[in-house]
Scaffold this active site. Structure first.
Site, PDB file in Angstrom:
ATOM      1  N   SER A  11       0.855  -1.189   0.000  1.00 34.57           N
ATOM      2  CA  SER A  11       0.000   0.000   0.000  1.00 34.57           C
ATOM      3  C   SER A  11       0.897   1.247   0.000  1.00 34.57           C
ATOM      4  O   SER A  11       2.125   1.129   0.024  1.00 34.57           O
ATOM      5  CB  SER A  11      -0.917  -0.013   1.216  1.00 34.57           C
ATOM      6  OG  SER A  11      -0.141  -0.080   2.379  1.00 34.57           O
TER       7      SER A  11
ATOM      8  N   HIS B 137     -13.395  25.116   6.511  1.00 35.96           N
ATOM      9  CA  HIS B 137     -12.094  24.557   6.128  1.00 35.96           C
ATOM     10  C   HIS B 137     -11.673  25.059   4.739  1.00 35.96           C
ATOM     11  O   HIS B 137     -11.911  24.384   3.738  1.00 35.96           O
ATOM     12  CB  HIS B 137     -12.168  23.026   6.112  1.00 35.96           C
ATOM     13  CG  HIS B 137     -12.259  22.436   7.479  1.00 35.96           C
ATOM     14  ND1 HIS B 137     -11.151  22.170   8.247  1.00 35.96           N
ATOM     15  CD2 HIS B 137     -13.321  22.076   8.220  1.00 35.96           C
ATOM     16  CE1 HIS B 137     -11.526  21.663   9.413  1.00 35.96           C
ATOM     17  NE2 HIS B 137     -12.837  21.606   9.425  1.00 35.96           N
TER      18      HIS B 137
ATOM     19  N   LYS C 132       9.786  -9.365  -9.940  1.00 37.42           N
ATOM     20  CA  LYS C 132       8.968 -10.492  -9.458  1.00 37.42           C
ATOM     21  C   LYS C 132       7.709 -10.065  -8.681  1.00 37.42           C
ATOM     22  O   LYS C 132       6.633 -10.606  -8.930  1.00 37.42           O
ATOM     23  CB  LYS C 132       9.839 -11.431  -8.603  1.00 37.42           C
ATOM     24  CG  LYS C 132       9.219 -12.795  -8.351  1.00 37.42           C
ATOM     25  CD  LYS C 132       9.244 -13.717  -9.558  1.00 37.42           C
ATOM     26  CE  LYS C 132      10.570 -14.453  -9.647  1.00 37.42           C
ATOM     27  NZ  LYS C 132      10.736 -15.134 -10.938  1.00 37.42           N
TER      28      LYS C 132
ATOM     29  N   LYS D  36      10.615  -7.382 -19.683  1.00 43.34           N
ATOM     30  CA  LYS D  36      10.393  -8.573 -18.863  1.00 43.34           C
ATOM     31  C   LYS D  36       8.982  -8.537 -18.239  1.00 43.34           C
ATOM     32  O   LYS D  36       8.243  -9.512 -18.278  1.00 43.34           O
ATOM     33  CB  LYS D  36      11.453  -8.583 -17.752  1.00 43.34           C
ATOM     34  CG  LYS D  36      11.639  -9.903 -17.087  1.00 43.34           C
ATOM     35  CD  LYS D  36      12.959  -9.872 -16.329  1.00 43.34           C
ATOM     36  CE  LYS D  36      13.011 -10.922 -15.264  1.00 43.34           C
ATOM     37  NZ  LYS D  36      14.199 -10.762 -14.413  1.00 43.34           N
TER      38      LYS D  36
ATOM     39  N   GLY E 200      -9.812  20.215  14.770  1.00 41.48           N
ATOM     40  CA  GLY E 200      -9.511  19.185  15.759  1.00 41.48           C
ATOM     41  C   GLY E 200     -10.741  18.847  16.575  1.00 41.48           C
ATOM     42  O   GLY E 200     -11.764  19.538  16.509  1.00 41.48           O
TER      43      GLY E 200
ATOM     44  N   LEU F 103      -2.644   9.760  -6.067  1.00 44.66           N
ATOM     45  CA  LEU F 103      -1.922  10.778  -6.845  1.00 44.66           C
ATOM     46  C   LEU F 103      -1.794  10.348  -8.299  1.00 44.66           C
ATOM     47  O   LEU F 103      -1.890  11.171  -9.211  1.00 44.66           O
ATOM     48  CB  LEU F 103      -0.521  10.959  -6.279  1.00 44.66           C
ATOM     49  CG  LEU F 103      -0.320  12.121  -5.330  1.00 44.66           C
ATOM     50  CD1 LEU F 103       1.113  12.157  -4.846  1.00 44.66           C
ATOM     51  CD2 LEU F 103      -0.663  13.427  -6.040  1.00 44.66           C
TER      52      LEU F 103
ATOM     53  N   GLU G 218      -8.874  25.096   3.414  1.00 45.70           N
ATOM     54  CA  GLU G 218      -7.834  24.266   2.788  1.00 45.70           C
ATOM     55  C   GLU G 218      -8.424  23.254   1.805  1.00 45.70           C
ATOM     56  O   GLU G 218      -7.733  22.809   0.886  1.00 45.70           O
ATOM     57  CB  GLU G 218      -6.992  23.539   3.862  1.00 45.70           C
ATOM     58  CG  GLU G 218      -7.675  22.408   4.628  1.00 45.70           C
ATOM     59  CD  GLU G 218      -8.469  22.866   5.850  1.00 45.70           C
ATOM     60  OE1 GLU G 218      -8.897  24.035   5.885  1.00 45.70           O
ATOM     61  OE2 GLU G 218      -8.683  22.048   6.763  1.00 45.70           O
TER      62      GLU G 218
ATOM     63  N   CYS H 113     -11.466  26.262  12.000  1.00 47.39           N
ATOM     64  CA  CYS H 113     -12.487  25.472  12.681  1.00 47.39           C
ATOM     65  C   CYS H 113     -12.209  25.424  14.191  1.00 47.39           C
ATOM     66  O   CYS H 113     -12.446  26.398  14.885  1.00 47.39           O
ATOM     67  CB  CYS H 113     -12.587  24.091  12.035  1.00 47.39           C
ATOM     68  SG  CYS H 113     -14.227  23.373  12.268  1.00 47.39           S
TER      69      CYS H 113
HETATM   70  N1  GLN Z   1     -14.506  19.843  17.380  1.00 49.36           N
HETATM   71  C1  GLN Z   1     -15.021  21.030  16.829  1.00 49.36           C
HETATM   72  C2  GLN Z   1     -16.491  20.882  16.451  1.00 49.36           C
HETATM   73  O1  GLN Z   1     -16.985  19.807  16.285  1.00 49.36           O
HETATM   74  C3  GLN Z   1     -14.221  21.508  15.638  1.00 49.36           C
HETATM   75  C4  GLN Z   1     -14.245  20.553  14.473  1.00 49.36           C
HETATM   76  C5  GLN Z   1     -13.183  20.851  13.452  1.00 49.36           C
HETATM   77  O2  GLN Z   1     -12.197  21.501  13.758  1.00 49.36           O
HETATM   78  N2  GLN Z   1     -13.337  20.341  12.259  1.00 49.36           N
HETATM   79  O3  GLN Z   1     -17.168  21.864  16.292  1.00 49.36           O
END
Ligand code: GLN
Length: 543
Positions: free
Chosen positions: A13, A515, A188, A222, A354, A19, A517, A381
């Protein structure tokens, strides 16, 4: 006519199948074809939303609110085509659908079995929601030989048969290791992996061989001989120094040309225009400077958990012609006295998304450091939520400020969201609800305040960004926080949900509930990342 390319992986893996698929998509697109990429994942989770980021990597969220595999991020970043809910499926989802149908009585009278019921459901998924695309690239997760991927292989075998050669193609990605002691490349493992594929009835049409170096013609011959593939369809895929080189690397070795040939499509005159990629490579390889950004999170053991974030920071670097060094720091270390001074060496601090209480106070300490020392700060977030808590405590004097994500608190500056609007619909949640798929997910509109920094950065008033969170900054504290200098510069169109905060008295301090990103692309860097990196460059000139 839509053609289907089924992409499998063998030997080991982590060969970069995602990509590879994304790069192939980019090459077909450069030839003027419309493409869509999808991923079929053999694990039993219904989606990756409930998996630990350090297990599976980032959860990529689509505009239409699906929590999907991070490979969909590669697809979007390389092709610019927005992924949809129908572009990622798992064994868990397939079985859920089959069992729901069984309970409804849709199969009345039949014994429900893997073949044909599960394989039919997989085939239905692969063919579903296709508009006028010329190509659909279907990547099968996992490695050939895994027990759990068998129904998927069986389904694509059947599809190959049903669609016919002119509408389908099998591409197999393998590893050709270099044995230092023998001084040789070994074919192989590839032979064995192809045998494994043949044993389930799939003959690959093209083999893409990952290798530390280019594979010489002798070894490719090969592989061709033993694997029953024309030698021109054995493509070597050597390691490259940046992922943006992959499309050009494959093109130089004939991948898209051979694919076009397979489908009997005409090879246009002249060279393919891949200047979009050469510009990016040039900027990555010849930066005019560098900045260092500290990313203070808690899933730092597996950097795939921050895949899109790392990419978006790179894009911000590309836009400004600088290299972005990322310092991944576990926020817990900032929970001990003074450790936060390690942040003096960086030009920008970012607290990413997070979940959960662990490490939260360390993140708050990092935000405080950024605010007090005028270091550019970008909170995403959870990083925005922690910024608001920090400001509430330090600037507005709300000592008991906290998030109900960590339990009850005196001042729930961040609280559980139980009701919100999406378009003309009201969505509701309760605290005891299931955890899977029940956050505020996907694209939501946001209105930016005039004269705000973000209004200037975006260059427009109405934006749409992707969300994935359960908690929300509590609008009831707005007046108190604004009086203390925190500007609520982005709100949901109904004015109820704070989406962006900034500190006008700080050189660059922005917290966003979404988000950004997820939408950044190398050829279209997200404006917030471009601006953040520019602010970091300004700081590096200052200090
Ligand atoms: N834990 C936070 C929430 O649920 C932030 C979530 C996150 O950062 N994606 O609101």
């Amino acid at each position: 006519m839509t053609r289907f390319v089924f992409i499998t992986g063998g030997v080991v893996s982590s060969l970069g199948k995602g990509l590879a698929s994304a790069s192939l998509g980019a090459l077909l697109q450069a030839r003027g074809y419309r493409v869509r990429l999808r991923k079929l994942d053999p694990y039993l989770n219904v989606d990756p939303g409930t998996m630990s980021p350090t297990q599976h990597g980032e959860v990529y969220v689509t505009d239409d609110g699906a929590e999907t595999d991070l490979d969909l991020g590669h697809y979007e970043r390389f092709t610019g085509v927005s992924a949809r809910r129908t572009d990622n499926v798992t064994t868990g989802r397939i079985y859920t659908n089959v069992i729901e149908k069984e309970r409804r009585g849709d199969y009345l009278g039949a014994t429900v079995q893997v073949i044909p019921h599960v394989t039919d459901a997989i085939k239905e998924f692969a063919l579903s929601n296709v508009d006028d695309e010329d190509f659909v690239l279907c990547e099968i997760g996992g490695t050939v030989g895994d027990i759990e991927s068998l129904p998927f292989l069986e389904a694509i075998r059947q599809l190959g048969n049903e669609l016919g050669r002119e509408r389908s193609m099998f591409l197999h990605l393998t590893l050709v290791p270099y044995l230092k002691s023998a001084g040789e490349l070994k074919t192989k493992p590839t032979q064995h992996s192809v045998k494994e594929l043949q044993s389930v009835g799939i003959q690959p049409d093209m083999i893409l061989c990952r290798c530390e170096q280019d594979i010489p013609a002798g070894e490719r011959r090969k592989i061709a001989l033993f694997c029953n593939v024309p030698v021109d369809n054995v493509i070597s895929a050597p390691d490259v120094s940046t992922i943006y080189e992959v499309p050009i690397c494959y093109h130089d070795r004939g991948m898209d040309q051979q694919m076009i040939k397979h489908f009997g499509l005409e090879e246009p005159e002249g060279d393919l225009d891949l200047s979009r990629w050469t510009h990016i490579i040039d900027s990555v390889k010849n930066p005019e400077g560098e900045v260092t950004i500290a990313v203070v999170g808690k899933y730092t053991d597996l950097l795939d958990s921050y895949k899109s974030l790392a990419e978006a920071l790179d894009h911000g670097g590309i836009a400004n012609n600088v290299r972005v060094n990322m310092n991944w720091i576990d926020s817990e270390i900032f929970e001990s006295e003074d450790a936060v001074h390690h942040l003096s060496d960086v030009e920008g601090i970012l607290v990413p998304g997070g979940f959960g209480e662990r490490g939260a106070e360390g993140k708050i300490a990092a935000v405080k450091f950024a605010r007090e020392h005028n270091v550019p700060y970008f909170g995403i977030c959870f990083g925005m939520q922690m910024a608001v808590i920090e400001a509430a405590r330090s600037l507005a004097g709300i000592e008991g400020a906290g998030s109900t994500e960590f339990g009850a608190c005196t001042d729930p500056i961040v609280g559980l969201m139980t009701e919100w609007t999406r378009g003309n619909e009201v969505e509701r949640r309760a605290s005891g609800d299931n955890l899977g798929g029940t956050m505020r997910l996907g694209a939501y509109d946001c209105t930016l305040a005039d004269d705000s920094l973000v209004r200037q950065i975006y260059g427009e008033t109405n934006i749409s960004e992707r969300h994935r969170h359960r908690y929300e900054v509590n609008i009831n504290y707005r007046d108190q926080l604004e009086a203390a200098g925190v500007r609520f510069s982005g709100l949901s169109p109904d004015g109820i949900l704070p989406e962006i905060i900034e500190l006008p008295d700080h050189p660059w301090y922005v917290g966003v509930q979404f988000h950004p990103e997820l939408k950044s692309k190398p050829f279209d860097p997200h404006p917030l990342f471009t601006s953040f990196i520019r602010a970091a460059m300004d700081r590096s000139r200052l200090v």
